[in-house]
Design a protein around this motif. Structure first.
Motif, PDB file in Angstrom:
ATOM      1  N   TYR A   1       0.849  -1.184   0.000  1.00 52.50           N
ATOM      2  CA  TYR A   1       0.000   0.000   0.000  1.00 52.50           C
ATOM      3  C   TYR A   1       0.887   1.237   0.000  1.00 52.50           C
ATOM      4  N   PHE A   2       0.835   2.016  -1.079  1.00 54.98           N
ATOM      5  CA  PHE A   2       1.578   3.269  -1.169  1.00 54.98           C
ATOM      6  C   PHE A   2       0.725   4.394  -0.581  1.00 54.98           C
ATOM      7  N   VAL A   3       1.358   5.247   0.202  1.00 52.16           N
ATOM      8  CA  VAL A   3       0.595   6.313   0.842  1.00 52.16           C
ATOM      9  C   VAL A   3       1.435   7.584   0.905  1.00 52.16           C
ATOM     10  N   ASP A   4       0.761   8.716   0.743  1.00 50.96           N
ATOM     11  CA  ASP A   4       1.420  10.011   0.795  1.00 50.96           C
ATOM     12  C   ASP A   4       0.392  11.042   1.237  1.00 50.96           C
TER      13      ASP A   4
ATOM     14  N   GLU B   1       9.324  10.612   4.253  1.00 54.27           N
ATOM     15  CA  GLU B   1       9.470  10.406   5.698  1.00 54.27           C
ATOM     16  C   GLU B   1       8.343  11.062   6.484  1.00 54.27           C
ATOM     17  N   SER B   2       7.863  12.200   6.018  1.00 50.92           N
ATOM     18  CA  SER B   2       6.777  12.864   6.714  1.00 50.92           C
ATOM     19  C   SER B   2       5.526  11.978   6.739  1.00 50.92           C
TER      20      SER B   2
ATOM     21  N   GLN C   1       5.932   9.039   9.246  1.00 45.56           N
ATOM     22  CA  GLN C   1       5.700   9.394  10.641  1.00 45.56           C
ATOM     23  C   GLN C   1       4.204   9.469  10.952  1.00 45.56           C
ATOM     24  N   LYS C   2       3.422   9.969  10.016  1.00 42.23           N
ATOM     25  CA  LYS C   2       1.979  10.070  10.222  1.00 42.23           C
ATOM     26  C   LYS C   2       1.325   8.691  10.235  1.00 42.23           C
ATOM     27  N   VAL C   3       1.801   7.791   9.382  1.00 43.09           N
ATOM     28  CA  VAL C   3       1.237   6.438   9.347  1.00 43.09           C
ATOM     29  C   VAL C   3       1.575   5.697  10.638  1.00 43.09           C
ATOM     30  N   ILE C   4       2.818   5.834  11.100  1.00 48.09           N
ATOM     31  CA  ILE C   4       3.209   5.175  12.346  1.00 48.09           C
ATOM     32  C   ILE C   4       2.391   5.721  13.514  1.00 48.09           C
ATOM     33  N   ALA C   5       2.129   7.026  13.498  1.00 40.89           N
ATOM     34  CA  ALA C   5       1.293   7.620  14.541  1.00 40.89           C
ATOM     35  C   ALA C   5      -0.112   7.033  14.510  1.00 40.89           C
ATOM     36  N   ALA C   6      -0.605   6.746  13.295  1.00 41.73           N
ATOM     37  CA  ALA C   6      -1.937   6.159  13.162  1.00 41.73           C
ATOM     38  C   ALA C   6      -1.979   4.737  13.704  1.00 41.73           C
ATOM     39  N   ALA C   7      -0.825   4.063  13.725  1.00 39.99           N
ATOM     40  CA  ALA C   7      -0.772   2.697  14.252  1.00 39.99           C
ATOM     41  C   ALA C   7      -0.932   2.677  15.761  1.00 39.99           C
TER      42      ALA C   7
ATOM     43  N   THR D   1      18.360  10.707   1.144  1.00 35.39           N
ATOM     44  CA  THR D   1      17.797   9.952   2.256  1.00 35.39           C
ATOM     45  C   THR D   1      16.273  10.008   2.252  1.00 35.39           C
ATOM     46  N   ASP D   2      15.713  10.899   1.450  1.00 31.86           N
ATOM     47  CA  ASP D   2      14.273  11.011   1.297  1.00 31.86           C
ATOM     48  C   ASP D   2      14.020  11.454  -0.133  1.00 31.86           C
ATOM     49  N   LEU D   3      12.833  11.216  -0.638  1.00 35.32           N
ATOM     50  CA  LEU D   3      12.545  11.608  -2.012  1.00 35.32           C
ATOM     51  C   LEU D   3      12.419  13.124  -2.106  1.00 35.32           C
TER      52      LEU D   3
END
Length: 304
Positions: free
Chosen positions: A108-111, A202-203, A206-212, A255-257
């Motif tokens: 699942y790609f997310v942005d 990376e931004s 961090q938001k996806v991990i916070a949602a976990a 290190t990030d896109l």
């Protein structure tokens, strides 16, 4: 190596010729005993020097980040209930092989919602790489966007830069991107339905991990697309040629896109394509050899 470093010991002179011979023999013996240690020191120095190069340090850092999702990938390949999962599950039933059910990993790609075009492009490039390597039979993907944060403007984004900067994309690719509607990211559904969640930057990660929240298992399935930018040792097939003119080593320094805006668009697209190809190669490399016979003999991915 200087004789002092080798541990040579001066011996008292006996006679002129005999003393020279004794000293010579003693020096050779001491040198022969010290050479293995000296070689070991040289190897350690050489190893430290190699590891301390910027690209080597970046490579170690990315490998460490990739290792965090390795257990989730291994568990995904071991599952036998891959078919009903994911938004595009109908794709699986359209490509049933002659052998039967096959191991599948759902990605699942997310942005950010403001980068929905980049999200669709990441999914498209990944699919093009998978088509070229036949891994489309075992790697399936969808894409979604994080909801706008309070106070964050929901900007309309054009995708016209994608075809003008990337020679590997066709008009049909642009049509595919425009016709695809990304999901609205909903953590409960995504973590349950997908094996690997790939944040485009990376931004977003961090938001996806916070949602976990407190779900550590779900958090360990999240990675960033740029974590895979150095997996490929050559430019990948299936996405056209690089558009920016940068070398692979130069692209791998990200290190990030980078943001796909203005003159940096070509660099961003090259980094995106290289990362998408690296993701495919990484996932296929984790495929268990014991399940190879479950794949259609004519559709075995090149990396297996």
């Amino acid at each position: 190596v200087a004789s002092g470093a080798l541990g040579c010991v001066e011996r008292p002179a006996c006679s002129a010729s005999l003393g020279r011979g004794i000293r010579r023999q003693g020096a050779l013996c001491e040198a022969s005993r010290a050479l293995p240690a000296a070689r070991g020191v040289a190897r350690r120095v050489q190893s430290c020097t190699a590891v301390d190069t910027p690209l080597a340090l970046l490579s170690q850092w990315r490998a460490s980040r990739r290792s965090q999702i390795t257990p989730a990938v291994a568990m995904s390949w071991a599952r036998t209930d891959s078919w009903p999962r994911g938004k595009d599950a109908d794709f699986v039933f359209q490509h049933v092989n002659l052998v039967g059910g096959r191991p599948t990993v759902w990605i699942y790609f997310v942005d950010s919602v403001n980068n929905w075009a980049r999200t669709c492009l990441a999914r498209l490039l990944f699919q093009k790489v998978c088509d070229n390597t036949f891994s489309y039979t075992v790697l399936l993907c969808s894409a979604g966007c994080l909801p706008a944060q309070p106070g964050e403007a929901n900007k309309e984004q054009s995708v016209s830069w994608s075809t003008s900067s990337e020679p590997g994309l066709l008009v049909s690719d642009l049509e595919t991107m425009i016709s695809y509607t990304p999901d609205r990211f909903e953590g409960e559904h995504v973590f349950k339905s997908y094996d690997v969640i790939v944040a485009v930057d990376e931004s977003a990660r961090q938001k996806v991990i916070a949602a976990a929240g407190d779900d550590e298992e779900a958090a360990r399935s999240v990675c960033t697309l740029a974590d895979f930018i150095d997996v490929c040792g050559e430019w990948p097939a299936g996405v056209g040629g690089p558009a920016s003119g940068m070398s692979l080593d130069e692209l791998k320094q990200h290190t990030d896109l980078p943001a796909a805006a203005g003159e940096a668009a070509a660099v961003a697209l090259d980094a995106l394509a290289l990362s998408a190809a690296g993701l495919e190669r990484f996932l296929v490399a984790q495929f268990p050899a014991s399940r190879r016979e479950e794949l259609h003999p004519d559709l075995i991915p090149k990396g297996i």
